[in-house]
Design a protein around this motif. Structure first.
Motif, mmCIF file in Angstrom:
data_model
loop_
_atom_site.group_PDB
_atom_site.id
_atom_site.type_symbol
_atom_site.label_atom_id
_atom_site.label_comp_id
_atom_site.label_asym_id
_atom_site.label_seq_id
_atom_site.Cartn_x
_atom_site.Cartn_y
_atom_site.Cartn_z
ATOM 1 N N GLN A 15 0.772 -1.086 0.371
ATOM 2 C CA GLN A 15 -0.275 -0.152 -0.166
ATOM 3 C C GLN A 15 0.952 1.196 -0.547
ATOM 4 N N ILE A 17 3.264 4.212 -0.307
ATOM 5 C CA ILE A 17 3.923 5.394 -1.058
ATOM 6 C C ILE A 17 5.058 3.481 -1.861
ATOM 7 N N ASP A 36 5.728 -7.630 2.283
ATOM 8 C CA ASP A 36 5.024 -7.107 3.123
ATOM 9 C C ASP A 36 4.990 -8.146 3.704
ATOM 10 N N LEU A 37 4.591 -6.958 5.305
ATOM 11 C CA LEU A 37 3.322 -8.026 6.673
ATOM 12 C C LEU A 37 1.802 -8.759 5.593
ATOM 13 N N GLN A 38 1.363 -7.911 5.123
ATOM 14 C CA GLN A 38 -0.443 -8.301 4.198
ATOM 15 C C GLN A 38 -0.537 -9.241 3.283
ATOM 16 N N GLY A 51 6.199 -11.804 4.531
ATOM 17 C CA GLY A 51 6.720 -12.332 5.606
ATOM 18 C C GLY A 51 6.954 -10.933 6.634
ATOM 19 N N ASP A 52 7.562 -11.539 7.980
ATOM 20 C CA ASP A 52 7.981 -9.422 8.792
ATOM 21 C C ASP A 52 8.574 -9.582 8.404
ATOM 22 N N LEU A 53 9.545 -8.740 8.099
ATOM 23 C CA LEU A 53 11.018 -8.010 8.124
ATOM 24 C C LEU A 53 11.430 -7.729 8.794
ATOM 25 N N ASN A 79 11.821 0.581 1.681
ATOM 26 C CA ASN A 79 10.557 1.166 1.853
ATOM 27 C C ASN A 79 10.078 0.733 3.253
ATOM 28 N N MET A 81 7.881 0.690 6.919
ATOM 29 C CA MET A 81 8.328 1.623 8.042
ATOM 30 C C MET A 81 6.925 1.073 8.968
ATOM 31 N N LEU A 128 13.600 7.763 4.254
ATOM 32 C CA LEU A 128 13.780 8.439 5.027
ATOM 33 C C LEU A 128 12.305 9.166 5.501
ATOM 34 N N TYR A 142 10.475 6.483 15.864
ATOM 35 C CA TYR A 142 10.685 7.094 14.178
ATOM 36 C C TYR A 142 11.797 7.690 13.700
ATOM 37 N N LYS A 146 14.935 6.365 11.569
ATOM 38 C CA LYS A 146 15.125 7.141 10.052
ATOM 39 C C LYS A 146 16.302 7.147 10.461
ATOM 40 N N PRO A 171 10.945 11.979 2.504
ATOM 41 C CA PRO A 171 9.484 12.486 1.900
ATOM 42 C C PRO A 171 9.002 13.380 3.180
ATOM 43 N N GLY A 172 8.270 14.788 2.637
ATOM 44 C CA GLY A 172 7.473 14.930 3.666
ATOM 45 C C GLY A 172 6.072 14.425 4.027
ATOM 46 N N ILE A 174 3.425 13.079 2.836
ATOM 47 C CA ILE A 174 2.648 12.223 1.319
ATOM 48 C C ILE A 174 1.064 11.623 1.981
HETATM 49 N N1 LIG Z 1 3.224 9.315 4.098
HETATM 50 C C1 LIG Z 1 4.031 9.782 4.492
HETATM 51 O O1 LIG Z 1 4.066 10.809 4.643
HETATM 52 C C2 LIG Z 1 5.508 9.624 4.978
HETATM 53 C C3 LIG Z 1 6.097 10.421 4.885
HETATM 54 C C4 LIG Z 1 7.734 10.372 5.387
HETATM 55 C C5 LIG Z 1 8.074 8.992 5.692
HETATM 56 N N2 LIG Z 1 7.944 8.315 4.739
HETATM 57 C C6 LIG Z 1 8.215 6.843 4.377
HETATM 58 O O2 LIG Z 1 7.552 6.267 3.192
HETATM 59 C C7 LIG Z 1 7.697 4.332 3.625
HETATM 60 C C8 LIG Z 1 6.132 3.825 2.966
HETATM 61 O O3 LIG Z 1 4.950 4.959 3.769
HETATM 62 P P1 LIG Z 1 3.999 4.759 3.684
HETATM 63 O O4 LIG Z 1 3.392 6.019 3.877
HETATM 64 O O5 LIG Z 1 3.191 4.447 2.354
HETATM 65 O O6 LIG Z 1 3.405 4.085 4.791
HETATM 66 P P2 LIG Z 1 2.684 2.507 5.074
HETATM 67 O O7 LIG Z 1 2.250 2.586 6.589
HETATM 68 O O8 LIG Z 1 0.813 3.120 4.498
HETATM 69 O O9 LIG Z 1 3.069 1.127 4.109
HETATM 70 C C9 LIG Z 1 4.164 0.641 4.706
HETATM 71 C C10 LIG Z 1 3.806 -1.011 4.743
HETATM 72 O O10 LIG Z 1 5.391 -1.265 4.581
HETATM 73 C C11 LIG Z 1 4.554 -2.952 5.619
HETATM 74 N N3 LIG Z 1 5.009 -3.568 7.115
HETATM 75 C C12 LIG Z 1 4.913 -2.405 8.047
HETATM 76 N N4 LIG Z 1 5.497 -3.589 9.016
HETATM 77 C C13 LIG Z 1 5.985 -4.757 7.654
HETATM 78 C C14 LIG Z 1 6.991 -5.944 8.696
HETATM 79 N N5 LIG Z 1 7.619 -5.419 9.760
HETATM 80 N N6 LIG Z 1 7.032 -6.306 7.651
HETATM 81 C C15 LIG Z 1 6.763 -6.294 6.247
HETATM 82 N N7 LIG Z 1 5.987 -5.337 5.791
HETATM 83 C C16 LIG Z 1 5.802 -4.593 6.908
HETATM 84 C C17 LIG Z 1 2.935 -2.525 5.811
HETATM 85 O O11 LIG Z 1 2.204 -3.404 5.987
HETATM 86 C C18 LIG Z 1 2.674 -1.771 4.322
HETATM 87 O O12 LIG Z 1 2.416 -2.079 3.092
HETATM 88 C C19 LIG Z 1 8.360 4.967 4.663
HETATM 89 O O13 LIG Z 1 9.512 4.280 5.018
HETATM 90 C C20 LIG Z 1 7.596 5.898 5.524
HETATM 91 O O14 LIG Z 1 8.275 6.126 6.777
HETATM 92 C C21 LIG Z 1 5.969 8.241 4.724
#
Ligand SMILES: NC(=O)c1ccc[n+]([C@@H]2O[C@H](COP(=O)([O-])OP(=O)(O)OC[C@H]3O[C@@H](n4cnc5c(N)ncnc54)[C@H](O)[C@@H]3O)[C@@H](O)[C@H]2O)c1
Length: 247
Positions: A15, A17, A36-38, A51-53, A79, A81, A128, A142, A146, A171-172, A174
């Motif tokens: 899901q 980014i 992905d966890l999902q 899987g769980d990273l 990616n 987090m 990051l 967090y 990062k 990213p900021g 998103i």
């Molecule tokens: N969305 C933002 O505003 C934003 C801003 C700055 C940085 N980021 C960074 O961008 C990246 C993506 O962000 P996002 O908002 O799309 O996140 P999100 O929470 O929408 O998606 C994260 C994905 O990682 C998976 N995940 C979580 N833990 C896991 C694990 N232990 N093992 C496997 N998969 C796992 C989740 O199931 C999910 O599909 C992250 O590193 C986040 O820190 C996001």
């Protein structure tokens, strides 16, 4: 199709980014492995491994599946987090350790296990956050993860060069899910809007491409100019609320 015959590895691609990154590489003709966890469905040119990273054995399974099938990796995108709180919430040390395991140890381990299967046009991109450099209160888990991933980026660029380039994107805000945003939410950003997953995916594809061949060890901030805004009490109607900000 700039990435035909290229093998791309993405973490957390179900899901947000991560999904936009997976879709962008598929649209460029790449073959993508994601963990992905999902749970989800593999498809043409996409292998989805659940899987769980944070677990050594799941990361090893992921790596074994990639190398058994393709024997090489062109691009790794770290990616996955989850946001993790800190001091004000009395977040236990174990949760902080888990955040660092997911946000920094897992990327290190995947780089360690996959970089020998990379080639001279390979590239690693770490996600990051602007929170690697600035903070709101109660975000230590967090921010620590990062910060560590940012340091891994420049150290690995030195260790793996000249063969592999290693860069990061910070990213900021998103917007990954539909939500109602106020005019102020948008206009506080110098570009007048929040970011989209596509804004980040386009930059990831650029950093992975040969157009970025002279860029390594770098972090590109993509935040609509938000972190460039200098804020003082009473600037543009903004007031510093002592109680709220000092708890
Ligand atoms: N969305 C933002 O505003 C934003 C801003 C700055 C940085 N980021 C960074 O961008 C990246 C993506 O962000 P996002 O908002 O799309 O996140 P999100 O929470 O929408 O998606 C994260 C994905 O990682 C998976 N995940 C979580 N833990 C896991 C694990 N232990 N093992 C496997 N998969 C796992 C989740 O199931 C999910 O599909 C992250 O590193 C986040 O820190 C996001």
């Amino acid at each position: 199709m700039r990435f035909s015959d290229k093998v791309i590895v993405v973490t957390g691609g179900a899901q947000g980014i991560g999904k936009a990154i997976v879709d962008a590489f598929l649209a460029e003709g790449a073959f993508v492995f994601m963990m992905d966890l999902q749970h989800g469905q593999s498809a043409a040119n996409l292998v989805w491994i659940q899987g769980d990273l944070t677990l050594d054995e799941d990361r090893k399974f992921f790596v074994d599946e990639i190398l058994k099938s393709k024997r090489k990796v062109d691009v790794l995108v770290n990616n996955a987090m989850v946001f993790t709180t800190g001091l004000r919430s009395h977040t236990p040390t174990e949760a902080i350790r888990k955040a660092i395991e997911l946000g920094a140890i897992a990327p290190y381990d995947l780089i360690l296990q996959l970089s020998e299967s990379m080639n001279e046009s390979s590239s690693i991109i770490n996600l990051l956050s602007t929170r690697a450099f600035q903070s709101q209160a109660d975000s230590e888990g967090y921010a620590m993860a990062k910060g560590a991933l940012g340091s891994l980026t420049h150290a690995a660029a030195l260790s793996l060069g000249p063969k592999v380039r290693v860069n990061a994107i910070a990213p900021g805000w998103i917007q990954t899910k539909p939500s109602t945003l106020s005019d102020s939410d948008l206009l506080q950003h110098p570009v007048g809007r929040v970011g989209t997953p596509g804004d980040i995916a386009k930059a990831v594809v650029f950093l992975a491409s040969e157009d970025a061949g002279f860029i390594t060890g770098e972090t590109i901030t993509i935040d609509g100019g938000m972190s460039k805004r200098m804020i003082y009490h009473h600037d543009e109607g903004w007031t510093f609320a002592t109680k709220e900000n000092h708890g």
